[in-house]
Scaffold this motif. Structure first.
Motif, mmCIF file in Angstrom:
data_model
loop_
_atom_site.group_PDB
_atom_site.id
_atom_site.type_symbol
_atom_site.label_atom_id
_atom_site.label_comp_id
_atom_site.label_asym_id
_atom_site.label_seq_id
_atom_site.Cartn_x
_atom_site.Cartn_y
_atom_site.Cartn_z
ATOM 1 N N PRO A 1 9.554 -1.662 -4.065
ATOM 2 C CA PRO A 1 8.992 -0.459 -3.441
ATOM 3 C C PRO A 1 9.103 0.753 -4.350
ATOM 4 C CG PRO A 1 11.108 -1.007 -2.465
ATOM 5 C CD PRO A 1 10.758 -2.128 -3.407
ATOM 6 N N ASN A 2 9.968 0.682 -5.363
ATOM 7 C CA ASN A 2 10.136 1.797 -6.294
ATOM 8 C C ASN A 2 9.308 1.628 -7.563
ATOM 9 O OD1 ASN A 2 12.081 3.046 -4.628
ATOM 10 N ND2 ASN A 2 13.591 1.590 -5.371
ATOM 11 N N ALA A 3 8.524 0.564 -7.631
ATOM 12 C CA ALA A 3 7.733 0.312 -8.833
ATOM 13 C C ALA A 3 6.751 1.448 -9.062
ATOM 14 C CB ALA A 3 6.972 -1.003 -8.710
ATOM 15 N N ASN A 4 6.508 1.726 -10.310
ATOM 16 C CA ASN A 4 5.505 2.723 -10.658
ATOM 17 C C ASN A 4 4.163 2.012 -10.721
ATOM 18 O OD1 ASN A 4 7.319 4.892 -11.015
ATOM 19 N ND2 ASN A 4 7.933 4.018 -12.958
ATOM 20 N N PRO A 5 3.331 2.199 -9.712
ATOM 21 C CA PRO A 5 2.061 1.480 -9.699
ATOM 22 C C PRO A 5 1.158 1.960 -10.823
ATOM 23 C CG PRO A 5 2.096 3.108 -7.974
ATOM 24 C CD PRO A 5 3.463 3.115 -8.598
ATOM 25 N N ASN A 6 0.495 1.034 -11.447
ATOM 26 C CA ASN A 6 -0.439 1.382 -12.496
ATOM 27 C C ASN A 6 -1.812 1.493 -11.841
ATOM 28 O OD1 ASN A 6 -2.299 1.294 -14.677
ATOM 29 N ND2 ASN A 6 -0.646 0.567 -15.978
ATOM 30 N N ALA A 7 -2.181 2.709 -11.463
ATOM 31 C CA ALA A 7 -3.430 2.932 -10.735
ATOM 32 C C ALA A 7 -4.638 2.524 -11.571
ATOM 33 C CB ALA A 7 -3.535 4.395 -10.317
ATOM 34 N N LYS A 8 -4.551 2.733 -12.863
ATOM 35 C CA LYS A 8 -5.672 2.375 -13.734
ATOM 36 C C LYS A 8 -5.883 0.857 -13.730
ATOM 37 C CE LYS A 8 -6.258 4.905 -17.328
ATOM 38 N NZ LYS A 8 -6.201 5.566 -18.631
ATOM 39 N N THR B 1 -1.679 -0.220 -3.921
ATOM 40 C CA THR B 1 -1.444 0.811 -4.932
ATOM 41 C C THR B 1 -1.406 2.196 -4.299
ATOM 42 O OG1 THR B 1 -2.482 -0.566 -6.614
ATOM 43 C CG2 THR B 1 -2.292 1.782 -7.104
ATOM 44 N N ILE B 2 -2.322 2.461 -3.385
ATOM 45 C CA ILE B 2 -2.341 3.754 -2.708
ATOM 46 C C ILE B 2 -1.046 3.948 -1.916
ATOM 47 C CG2 ILE B 2 -3.438 5.062 -0.835
ATOM 48 C CD1 ILE B 2 -6.140 3.911 -1.925
ATOM 49 N N SER B 3 -0.587 2.909 -1.226
ATOM 50 C CA SER B 3 0.664 3.007 -0.464
ATOM 51 C C SER B 3 1.846 3.311 -1.375
ATOM 52 C CB SER B 3 0.936 1.704 0.293
ATOM 53 O OG SER B 3 -0.027 1.502 1.287
ATOM 54 N N LYS B 4 1.908 2.632 -2.514
ATOM 55 C CA LYS B 4 2.998 2.881 -3.467
ATOM 56 C C LYS B 4 2.934 4.303 -4.007
ATOM 57 C CE LYS B 4 3.808 -1.817 -5.163
ATOM 58 N NZ LYS B 4 3.769 -2.657 -6.374
ATOM 59 N N LEU B 5 1.731 4.768 -4.301
ATOM 60 C CA LEU B 5 1.586 6.131 -4.818
ATOM 61 C C LEU B 5 1.965 7.163 -3.762
ATOM 62 C CD1 LEU B 5 -1.714 5.763 -6.869
ATOM 63 C CD2 LEU B 5 0.581 6.188 -7.780
ATOM 64 N N GLU B 6 1.580 6.918 -2.516
ATOM 65 C CA GLU B 6 1.951 7.833 -1.432
ATOM 66 C C GLU B 6 3.458 7.873 -1.260
ATOM 67 O OE1 GLU B 6 -1.968 7.689 1.481
ATOM 68 O OE2 GLU B 6 -0.372 6.223 1.789
ATOM 69 N N SER B 7 4.096 6.708 -1.321
ATOM 70 C CA SER B 7 5.552 6.635 -1.190
ATOM 71 C C SER B 7 6.237 7.366 -2.342
ATOM 72 C CB SER B 7 5.978 5.167 -1.157
ATOM 73 O OG SER B 7 7.369 5.056 -1.125
ATOM 74 N N LYS B 8 5.718 7.164 -3.536
ATOM 75 C CA LYS B 8 6.277 7.843 -4.707
ATOM 76 C C LYS B 8 6.113 9.361 -4.573
ATOM 77 C CE LYS B 8 5.967 7.866 -9.720
ATOM 78 N NZ LYS B 8 5.286 7.343 -10.893
ATOM 79 N N LEU B 9 4.978 9.803 -4.082
ATOM 80 C CA LEU B 9 4.733 11.236 -3.890
ATOM 81 C C LEU B 9 5.682 11.809 -2.834
ATOM 82 C CD1 LEU B 9 3.063 13.736 -4.567
ATOM 83 C CD2 LEU B 9 1.416 13.003 -2.836
ATOM 84 N N ARG B 10 5.896 11.067 -1.746
ATOM 85 C CA ARG B 10 6.836 11.519 -0.713
ATOM 86 C C ARG B 10 8.244 11.648 -1.291
ATOM 87 N NH1 ARG B 10 3.712 8.463 2.693
ATOM 88 N NH2 ARG B 10 4.942 6.579 2.387
ATOM 89 N N ARG B 11 8.681 10.637 -2.075
ATOM 90 C CA ARG B 11 10.014 10.709 -2.692
ATOM 91 C C ARG B 11 10.109 11.903 -3.629
ATOM 92 N NH1 ARG B 11 9.205 5.261 -3.330
ATOM 93 N NH2 ARG B 11 8.935 5.484 -5.569
ATOM 94 N N HIS B 12 9.059 12.128 -4.387
ATOM 95 C CA HIS B 12 9.033 13.268 -5.308
ATOM 96 C C HIS B 12 9.156 14.580 -4.538
ATOM 97 C CE1 HIS B 12 7.912 15.840 -8.660
ATOM 98 N NE2 HIS B 12 6.974 16.377 -7.893
ATOM 99 N N ASN B 13 8.380 14.704 -3.463
ATOM 100 C CA ASN B 13 8.423 15.933 -2.655
ATOM 101 C C ASN B 13 9.781 16.104 -1.982
ATOM 102 O OD1 ASN B 13 5.852 16.720 -3.357
ATOM 103 N ND2 ASN B 13 4.896 15.745 -1.592
#
Length: 126
Positions: free
Chosen positions: A66-73, A98-110
């Motif tokens: 769940p902490n993986a950095n998704p490669n959106a490209k 990928t979108i879910s992982k990015l959203e989760s990463k953004l939430r953690r960042h915020n």
């Protein structure tokens, strides 16, 4: 290749970039299966790279991180090739994950940003 961990990080990052770039070239040549395979390998590498290097819990190497950095490209390139191969459900699945992982990463960042701001405010009072 290198003795230091930094060299391995750079090598892995470069391999992911090369696979993404080759996937684009293969797609333009209308070799969609090969394009999909390269993009899937880039995704696999980016997930395993993130898992082994950044995960706190390394008990199950086969579990998605769940902490993986998704490669959106890579996800986009994979989905694009899958669409050409009429693998619609797979394309939607990769993009959704990928979108879910990015959203989760953004939430953690915020959350981290908010926590830092709270700590800064607390330090100003003392």
């Amino acid at each position: 290749n290198g003795d230091g961990n930094g060299d391995v990080d750079v090598d892995m990052e470069m391999m992911i970039v090369f696979l993404c770039n080759r996937s684009t070239c293969l797609h333009r040549m209308e070799l969609y299966e090969d394009a999909r395979n390269d993009a899937q390998e880039a995704l696999r590498l980016s997930d395993s790279y993130s898992y082994s290097d950044y995960s706190d819990n390394n008990n199950n190497n086969n579990a998605p991180n769940p902490n993986a950095n998704p490669n959106a490209k890579a996800a986009f390139r994979c989905a694009k090739a899958q669409l050409m191969l009429k693998e619609y459900k797979d394309a939607i699945g990769i993009l959704s994950t990928t979108i879910s992982k990015l959203e989760s990463k953004l939430r953690r960042h915020n959350d981290d940003k908010e926590s830092c701001r709270d700590n800064d405010n607390g330090n100003d009072n003392g």
